[in-house]
Design a protein around this motif. Structure first.
Motif, PDB file in Angstrom:
ATOM      1  N   VAL A  86       0.811  -1.225   0.000  1.00  0.00           N
ATOM      2  CA  VAL A  86       0.000   0.000   0.000  1.00  0.00           C
ATOM      3  C   VAL A  86       0.844   1.275   0.000  1.00  0.00           C
ATOM      4  CG1 VAL A  86      -1.839  -1.230   1.217  1.00  0.00           C
ATOM      5  CG2 VAL A  86      -0.243   0.210   2.519  1.00  0.00           C
ATOM      6  N   LYS A  87       2.146   1.141   0.064  1.00  0.00           N
ATOM      7  CA  LYS A  87       3.017   2.328   0.082  1.00  0.00           C
ATOM      8  C   LYS A  87       2.765   3.190  -1.145  1.00  0.00           C
ATOM      9  CE  LYS A  87       6.980   0.753   2.790  1.00  0.00           C
ATOM     10  NZ  LYS A  87       8.385   0.275   2.734  1.00  0.00           N
ATOM     11  N   GLY A  88       2.659   4.475  -0.909  1.00  0.00           N
ATOM     12  CA  GLY A  88       2.430   5.411  -2.003  1.00  0.00           C
ATOM     13  C   GLY A  88       0.968   5.573  -2.377  1.00  0.00           C
ATOM     14  N   ARG A  89       0.107   4.707  -1.841  1.00  0.00           N
ATOM     15  CA  ARG A  89      -1.327   4.797  -2.154  1.00  0.00           C
ATOM     16  C   ARG A  89      -2.167   5.125  -0.924  1.00  0.00           C
ATOM     17  NH1 ARG A  89      -4.031   0.387  -3.791  1.00  0.00           N
ATOM     18  NH2 ARG A  89      -2.682  -1.092  -2.660  1.00  0.00           N
ATOM     19  N   PHE A  90      -1.759   4.616   0.230  1.00  0.00           N
ATOM     20  CA  PHE A  90      -2.509   4.822   1.466  1.00  0.00           C
ATOM     21  C   PHE A  90      -1.757   5.797   2.369  1.00  0.00           C
ATOM     22  CE2 PHE A  90      -4.881   0.464   1.700  1.00  0.00           C
ATOM     23  CZ  PHE A  90      -5.332   0.647   0.398  1.00  0.00           C
ATOM     24  N   THR A  91      -2.512   6.577   3.128  1.00  0.00           N
ATOM     25  CA  THR A  91      -1.919   7.497   4.093  1.00  0.00           C
ATOM     26  C   THR A  91      -2.684   7.392   5.405  1.00  0.00           C
ATOM     27  OG1 THR A  91      -1.297   9.038   2.332  1.00  0.00           O
ATOM     28  CG2 THR A  91      -1.306   9.878   4.594  1.00  0.00           C
ATOM     29  N   ILE A  92      -1.958   7.148   6.480  1.00  0.00           N
ATOM     30  CA  ILE A  92      -2.553   7.103   7.804  1.00  0.00           C
ATOM     31  C   ILE A  92      -2.274   8.422   8.507  1.00  0.00           C
ATOM     32  CG2 ILE A  92      -0.527   6.071   8.940  1.00  0.00           C
ATOM     33  CD1 ILE A  92      -2.490   4.373  10.610  1.00  0.00           C
ATOM     34  N   ASN A 108      -9.468  12.238  18.960  1.00  0.00           N
ATOM     35  CA  ASN A 108      -9.249  10.817  19.291  1.00  0.00           C
ATOM     36  C   ASN A 108      -9.622   9.915  18.111  1.00  0.00           C
ATOM     37  OD1 ASN A 108      -8.045  10.280  21.794  1.00  0.00           O
ATOM     38  ND2 ASN A 108      -9.731   8.959  22.407  1.00  0.00           N
ATOM     39  N   THR A 109      -9.207  10.316  16.937  1.00  0.00           N
ATOM     40  CA  THR A 109      -9.597   9.618  15.714  1.00  0.00           C
ATOM     41  C   THR A 109      -8.379   9.407  14.822  1.00  0.00           C
ATOM     42  OG1 THR A 109     -11.825  10.563  15.784  1.00  0.00           O
ATOM     43  CG2 THR A 109     -11.090   9.692  13.670  1.00  0.00           C
ATOM     44  N   VAL A 110      -8.339   8.242  14.199  1.00  0.00           N
ATOM     45  CA  VAL A 110      -7.295   7.898  13.240  1.00  0.00           C
ATOM     46  C   VAL A 110      -7.955   7.646  11.898  1.00  0.00           C
ATOM     47  CG1 VAL A 110      -5.515   6.211  12.643  1.00  0.00           C
ATOM     48  CG2 VAL A 110      -5.766   6.979  15.009  1.00  0.00           C
ATOM     49  N   TYR A 111      -7.294   8.094  10.845  1.00  0.00           N
ATOM     50  CA  TYR A 111      -7.843   7.980   9.498  1.00  0.00           C
ATOM     51  C   TYR A 111      -6.926   7.136   8.608  1.00  0.00           C
ATOM     52  CZ  TYR A 111     -10.301  12.077  11.249  1.00  0.00           C
ATOM     53  OH  TYR A 111     -11.049  12.941  12.016  1.00  0.00           O
ATOM     54  N   LEU A 112      -7.525   6.531   7.605  1.00  0.00           N
ATOM     55  CA  LEU A 112      -6.757   5.852   6.564  1.00  0.00           C
ATOM     56  C   LEU A 112      -7.299   6.322   5.225  1.00  0.00           C
ATOM     57  CD1 LEU A 112      -4.499   3.758   6.033  1.00  0.00           C
ATOM     58  CD2 LEU A 112      -6.323   2.072   5.691  1.00  0.00           C
ATOM     59  N   GLN A 113      -6.526   7.166   4.550  1.00  0.00           N
ATOM     60  CA  GLN A 113      -6.886   7.630   3.219  1.00  0.00           C
ATOM     61  C   GLN A 113      -6.357   6.619   2.210  1.00  0.00           C
ATOM     62  OE1 GLN A 113      -8.712  10.405   2.176  1.00  0.00           O
ATOM     63  NE2 GLN A 113      -8.562   9.459   0.149  1.00  0.00           N
ATOM     64  N   MET A 114      -7.242   6.073   1.420  1.00  0.00           N
ATOM     65  CA  MET A 114      -6.878   5.031   0.464  1.00  0.00           C
ATOM     66  C   MET A 114      -7.145   5.536  -0.947  1.00  0.00           C
ATOM     67  SD  MET A 114      -8.356   1.647   2.416  1.00  0.00           S
ATOM     68  CE  MET A 114     -10.062   2.080   2.116  1.00  0.00           C
ATOM     69  N   ASN A 115      -6.079   5.679  -1.720  1.00  0.00           N
ATOM     70  CA  ASN A 115      -6.178   6.146  -3.102  1.00  0.00           C
ATOM     71  C   ASN A 115      -5.731   5.046  -4.060  1.00  0.00           C
ATOM     72  OD1 ASN A 115      -6.925   8.727  -2.122  1.00  0.00           O
ATOM     73  ND2 ASN A 115      -4.785   9.386  -2.040  1.00  0.00           N
ATOM     74  N   SER A 116      -6.059   5.214  -5.309  1.00  0.00           N
ATOM     75  CA  SER A 116      -5.661   4.261  -6.358  1.00  0.00           C
ATOM     76  C   SER A 116      -5.992   2.833  -5.949  1.00  0.00           C
ATOM     77  CB  SER A 116      -4.150   4.402  -6.655  1.00  0.00           C
ATOM     78  OG  SER A 116      -3.834   5.707  -7.052  1.00  0.00           O
ATOM     79  N   LEU A 117      -7.191   2.634  -5.482  1.00  0.00           N
ATOM     80  CA  LEU A 117      -7.587   1.326  -4.971  1.00  0.00           C
ATOM     81  C   LEU A 117      -7.603   0.273  -6.064  1.00  0.00           C
ATOM     82  CD1 LEU A 117     -10.277   2.545  -2.461  1.00  0.00           C
ATOM     83  CD2 LEU A 117      -8.374   1.047  -1.891  1.00  0.00           C
TER      84      LEU A 117
END
Length: 128
Positions: free
Chosen positions: A64-70, A77-86
């Motif tokens: 997922v390197k280069g496509r996902f961002t945490i 108190n929230t964590v996100y996972l941005q997922m691109n180029s799925l």
């Protein structure tokens, strides 16, 4: 009581994007590692990305390197996972997990057994 609630999953076409959220309650993120794991049918749960909430240090699986961002918002108190180029191979149930930090974020993220608290999961389906 520590609780994690994921949201943001859904159906998306290949090349599309989704953002997952993990809302934590019952504890503060500061001294924890927070991870996103996924599990596809018939496969073992695998670490996708993890973050050390105190300083934002991150780890990503090679797939997922280069496509996902945490990222994290400690105030919320929230964590996100941005997922691109799925891709279709990203299809899985995605879980948020938390564990009091006891090792490097990379070491912890490589095994789901390192994490003791889990959310209920959210389905991500990548299909045309």
């Amino acid at each position: 009581q520590l609780q994690l609630v994921e949201s943001g999953g859904g159906l998306v076409q290949p090349g599309g994007s989704l953002r997952l959220s993990c809302a934590a309650s019952g504890f503060t993120l500061d001294y924890y590692a927070i991870g996103w794991f996924r599990q596809a049918p018939g496969k073992e749960r695998e670490g996708v990305s993890c973050i050390r909430a105190s300083d934002g240090s991150t780890y990503y699986a090679d797939s997922v390197k280069g496509r996902f961002t945490i990222s994290r918002d400690n105030a919320k108190n929230t964590v996100y996972l941005q997922m691109n180029s799925l891709k279709p191979e990203d299809t899985a149930v995605y879980y948020c997990a938390a564990q009091f930090l006891f090792s490097t974020i990379a070491t912890m993220c490589k095994s789901f057994r390192a994490f003791g608290s889990w959310g209920q999961g959210t389905q991500v389906t990548v299909s045309s």
